[in-house]
Design an enzyme around this catalytic site. Structure first.
Site, mmCIF file in Angstrom:
data_model
loop_
_atom_site.group_PDB
_atom_site.id
_atom_site.type_symbol
_atom_site.label_atom_id
_atom_site.label_comp_id
_atom_site.label_asym_id
_atom_site.label_seq_id
_atom_site.Cartn_x
_atom_site.Cartn_y
_atom_site.Cartn_z
ATOM 1 N N SER A 164 -5.100 -1.624 17.192
ATOM 2 C CA SER A 164 -4.662 -0.839 16.193
ATOM 3 C C SER A 164 -3.614 0.029 16.760
ATOM 4 O O SER A 164 -3.813 0.599 17.680
ATOM 5 C CB SER A 164 -5.781 -0.300 15.687
ATOM 6 O OG SER A 164 -5.102 0.865 14.737
ATOM 7 N N SER A 206 -3.066 2.659 15.562
ATOM 8 C CA SER A 206 -3.455 4.144 15.376
ATOM 9 C C SER A 206 -4.531 4.585 16.349
ATOM 10 O O SER A 206 -4.867 5.672 16.685
ATOM 11 C CB SER A 206 -4.286 4.148 14.216
ATOM 12 O OG SER A 206 -3.871 3.799 13.023
ATOM 13 N N ASP A 247 -7.549 -0.229 -0.370
ATOM 14 C CA ASP A 247 -8.406 -0.487 -1.333
ATOM 15 C C ASP A 247 -8.747 -2.030 -1.204
ATOM 16 O O ASP A 247 -9.816 -2.770 -1.482
ATOM 17 C CB ASP A 247 -8.386 -0.159 -2.557
ATOM 18 C CG ASP A 247 -8.627 1.434 -2.640
ATOM 19 O OD1 ASP A 247 -9.864 1.906 -2.455
ATOM 20 O OD2 ASP A 247 -7.699 2.165 -3.303
ATOM 21 N N HIS A 255 -12.758 6.270 -3.060
ATOM 22 C CA HIS A 255 -12.262 5.911 -4.138
ATOM 23 C C HIS A 255 -13.270 4.937 -4.822
ATOM 24 O O HIS A 255 -13.719 3.883 -3.816
ATOM 25 C CB HIS A 255 -10.912 5.322 -4.093
ATOM 26 C CG HIS A 255 -10.292 4.719 -5.307
ATOM 27 N ND1 HIS A 255 -10.605 5.269 -6.588
ATOM 28 C CD2 HIS A 255 -9.650 3.632 -5.679
ATOM 29 C CE1 HIS A 255 -9.698 4.621 -7.416
ATOM 30 N NE2 HIS A 255 -9.119 3.596 -6.966
ATOM 31 N N GLY A 308 -4.049 12.321 2.077
ATOM 32 C CA GLY A 308 -4.747 12.654 3.236
ATOM 33 C C GLY A 308 -4.080 14.090 3.919
ATOM 34 O O GLY A 308 -4.563 14.671 4.512
ATOM 35 N N GLU A 356 -2.726 8.034 -11.869
ATOM 36 C CA GLU A 356 -1.741 7.635 -11.166
ATOM 37 C C GLU A 356 -0.781 6.851 -11.964
ATOM 38 O O GLU A 356 0.465 6.787 -11.566
ATOM 39 C CB GLU A 356 -2.172 7.210 -9.786
ATOM 40 C CG GLU A 356 -3.000 6.088 -9.828
ATOM 41 C CD GLU A 356 -3.893 5.750 -8.374
ATOM 42 O OE1 GLU A 356 -4.133 6.662 -7.797
ATOM 43 O OE2 GLU A 356 -4.391 4.583 -8.153
ATOM 44 N N GLU A 392 18.991 17.702 -10.777
ATOM 45 C CA GLU A 392 18.568 18.252 -11.962
ATOM 46 C C GLU A 392 17.353 17.423 -12.374
ATOM 47 O O GLU A 392 16.198 18.241 -12.854
ATOM 48 C CB GLU A 392 19.626 17.885 -13.104
ATOM 49 C CG GLU A 392 20.731 18.771 -13.009
ATOM 50 C CD GLU A 392 20.514 20.353 -13.441
ATOM 51 O OE1 GLU A 392 19.473 20.422 -13.936
ATOM 52 O OE2 GLU A 392 21.096 20.990 -13.202
HETATM 53 P P1 NDP Z 1 -4.216 3.889 4.476
HETATM 54 O O1 NDP Z 1 -3.372 2.787 3.993
HETATM 55 O O2 NDP Z 1 -3.618 5.226 4.917
HETATM 56 O O3 NDP Z 1 -5.141 3.274 5.581
HETATM 57 C C1 NDP Z 1 -4.547 2.637 6.433
HETATM 58 C C2 NDP Z 1 -5.873 2.620 7.754
HETATM 59 O O4 NDP Z 1 -6.619 1.148 7.689
HETATM 60 C C3 NDP Z 1 -5.146 2.331 9.100
HETATM 61 O O5 NDP Z 1 -5.951 3.037 10.061
HETATM 62 C C4 NDP Z 1 -5.278 0.642 9.205
HETATM 63 O O6 NDP Z 1 -5.464 0.130 10.470
HETATM 64 C C5 NDP Z 1 -6.593 0.252 8.278
HETATM 65 N N1 NDP Z 1 -6.673 -0.890 8.042
HETATM 66 C C6 NDP Z 1 -5.970 -1.417 7.155
HETATM 67 N N2 NDP Z 1 -6.422 -2.840 6.925
HETATM 68 C C7 NDP Z 1 -7.333 -2.885 7.749
HETATM 69 C C8 NDP Z 1 -8.233 -3.990 8.221
HETATM 70 N N3 NDP Z 1 -8.045 -5.176 7.549
HETATM 71 N N4 NDP Z 1 -9.010 -3.800 9.193
HETATM 72 C C9 NDP Z 1 -9.334 -2.836 9.837
HETATM 73 N N5 NDP Z 1 -8.557 -1.434 9.398
HETATM 74 C C10 NDP Z 1 -7.573 -1.645 8.636
HETATM 75 O O7 NDP Z 1 -5.322 4.321 3.252
HETATM 76 P P2 NDP Z 1 -5.571 5.582 2.388
HETATM 77 O O8 NDP Z 1 -6.109 6.578 3.571
HETATM 78 O O9 NDP Z 1 -4.571 5.647 1.643
HETATM 79 O O10 NDP Z 1 -6.797 5.178 1.744
HETATM 80 C C11 NDP Z 1 -7.980 4.961 2.034
HETATM 81 C C12 NDP Z 1 -8.988 5.128 0.874
HETATM 82 O O11 NDP Z 1 -8.934 6.591 0.419
HETATM 83 C C13 NDP Z 1 -8.706 4.319 -0.145
HETATM 84 O O12 NDP Z 1 -10.153 3.822 -0.913
HETATM 85 C C14 NDP Z 1 -7.928 5.107 -1.169
HETATM 86 O O13 NDP Z 1 -8.301 4.724 -2.787
HETATM 87 C C15 NDP Z 1 -8.685 6.373 -1.019
HETATM 88 N N6 NDP Z 1 -7.959 7.641 -1.238
HETATM 89 C C16 NDP Z 1 -6.653 7.760 -0.567
HETATM 90 C C17 NDP Z 1 -5.804 8.545 -0.968
HETATM 91 C C18 NDP Z 1 -4.503 9.083 -0.426
HETATM 92 O O14 NDP Z 1 -4.277 10.292 -0.053
HETATM 93 N N7 NDP Z 1 -3.792 8.056 0.250
HETATM 94 C C19 NDP Z 1 -6.200 9.866 -1.619
HETATM 95 C C20 NDP Z 1 -7.631 9.831 -2.329
HETATM 96 C C21 NDP Z 1 -8.351 8.543 -2.124
HETATM 97 P P3 NDP Z 1 -4.245 0.320 11.557
HETATM 98 O O15 NDP Z 1 -4.262 1.668 11.954
HETATM 99 O O16 NDP Z 1 -4.872 -0.801 12.701
HETATM 100 O O17 NDP Z 1 -3.012 -0.193 10.925
HETATM 101 MG MG MG Z 2 -5.678 9.442 -7.132
#
Ligand code: NDP
Ligand code: MG
Length: 341
Positions: free
Chosen positions: A51, A53, A83, A108, A134, A195, A227
């Site tokens: 990853s 990250s 999700d 979520h 986040g 949303e 605007e």
């Molecule tokens: P992101 O898209 O930011 O998450 C990305 C992370 O998920 C990365 O670390 C990525 O790994 C990892 N990932 C993606 N696919 C896989 C996989 N197949 N296996 C393992 N790791 C994986 O997600 P969000 O933070 O946006 O959303 C997470 C949850 O939070 C969801 O349920 C969303 O609905 C909820 N949520 C999100 C909000 C937001 O602000 N975005 C607000 C409130 C709720 P890598 O680093 O390796 O790419």
């Molecule tokens: Mg929302």
């Protein structure tokens, strides 16, 4: 009256007595992991091998492990991957490694509400969903504030699911602002509606139509941008601070009168009827099915729609203007204009 929990309603020691596995280190993942750590919680971040990250999380002082390994250590497992990927990550890496009594947390309700994830009856199923992106969840925690969250319990296997959810909410800073009690169903349906109809879908389309209307009438795109887009934030800040009334108090009488007479012409009864259709599709699962089917198909429709959105002329106009702003860019994963993902 909705039940809202604050600092004194939650015992932070509960979550401090657990090992918390945060699966994913994206928008929410990094914020939850770092806020928990700073609140004295034992955290392990679960990522896929290789990853991008991984280094980032380690550099922030976090313990990192592969998803399966992190899950195996977790008393609490918070699933923060997108999700549409949760279903497969859960089936392949989480479920087989989950401690029988581990609590499963979500930010979520999508996968539980629509039945894509069906955990065993031995697990608490909780939700702590910050009502903000986040990066704001992290920023505001560091500033000593918090983003409000909504909390829910779908399954209380331990009898302690509520205190545990509130303890987690406190540790990420949410109870500083307020943690509102809800259900997975209410959260999922209202979140998707908000949303789609208002925050993202509604506002994006409103801005684009405003920009098109002005530029098609021959006005300069740069003027149109300021605007209908740039000023949006200033107006929304006022609404956020003191409701629509504060916004109307601050704007000129001319603007306020125009608000009353023209707002309902633009956003008329037919818009509300469409909103009800959108809500119906959310409630009966039509939207969820369409999203997941497209994702299973490689997200072809999703990618085409994204490309179409990025090609809208307001994006190029905005990119040029923002590059000239005299203030420095906030540290962000998003690189303006490149849509780097
Ligand atoms: P992101 O898209 O930011 O998450 C990305 C992370 O998920 C990365 O670390 C990525 O790994 C990892 N990932 C993606 N696919 C896989 C996989 N197949 N296996 C393992 N790791 C994986 O997600 P969000 O933070 O946006 O959303 C997470 C949850 O939070 C969801 O349920 C969303 O609905 C909820 N949520 C999100 C909000 C937001 O602000 N975005 C607000 C409130 C709720 P890598 O680093 O390796 O790419
Ligand atoms: Mg929302």
């Amino acid at each position: 009256m909705a039940k809202v929990y604050y600092e004194n309603d939650a015992d932070i020691d509960l979550i401090r007595s657990k090992k918390v596995a945060i699966i994913g280190y994206g928008s929410q993942g990094h914020a939850h992991a770092l806020n928990l750590k700073d609140s004295g919680v034992d955290v392990v971040v679960g990522l896929r091998a290789g990853s991008s990250s991984w280094e980032k999380a380690e550099a922030a002082g976090l313990q990192v492990a592969e998803v399966a390994d992190a899950v195996a250590q977790g008393d609490v497992v918070m699933i923060l991957v997108p999700d549409q990927h949760q279903r497969s990550v859960y089936a392949e890496q989480i479920a087989p490694n989950l401690k029988p009594e581990a609590a499963l947390f979500f930010a979520h309700g999508f996968n539980i509400r629509y039945g894509y994830i069906k955990p065993d009856t031995t697990h608490d199923i909780c939700m702590v969903a910050p009502k903000g992106p986040g990066h704001k969840v992290r920023e505001s925690y560091v500033d000593g504030q918090g983003i409000p969250a909504i909390v829910a319990v779908e399954q209380d296997a331990s009898g302690q699911a509520w205190p545990l959810a509130l303890s987690y909410a406190k540790a990420i800073g949410a109870t500083r602002a307020g943690a509102i009690e809800t259900t997975f169903t209410e959260e999922t349906e209202t979140d998707l509606f908000g949303e789609q109809a208002v925050l993202c879908g509604g506002v994006s389309k409103l801005i684009q139509y405003g920009f098109e209307t002005l530029t098609e009438a021959g006005y300069q795109p740069e003027i149109a941008y300021f605007e209908v887009l740039h000023e949006m934030k200033l107006i929304v800040d006022l609404i956020w601070e003191g409701g629509i009334t504060k916004q109307r108090w601050s704007i000129s009488d001319t603007a306020e009168y125009g608000d009353y007479v023209s707002g309902p012409r633009v956003i008329g009864e037919q818009v509300k009827a469409s909103m009800k259709d959108v809500l119906n599709d959310i409630q009966d699962g039509t939207f969820a099915r369409r999203f997941i089917e497209d994702q299973d198909n490689g997200g072809q429709e999703f990618k085409a729609l994204r490309a179409e959105g990025e090609a809208h002329p307001i994006e190029a106009t905005g990119k040029k203007l923002r590059a000239q702003f005299g203030w420095s860019k906030a540290d962000s994963d998003y690189v303006d204009g490149s849509a780097a993902r």
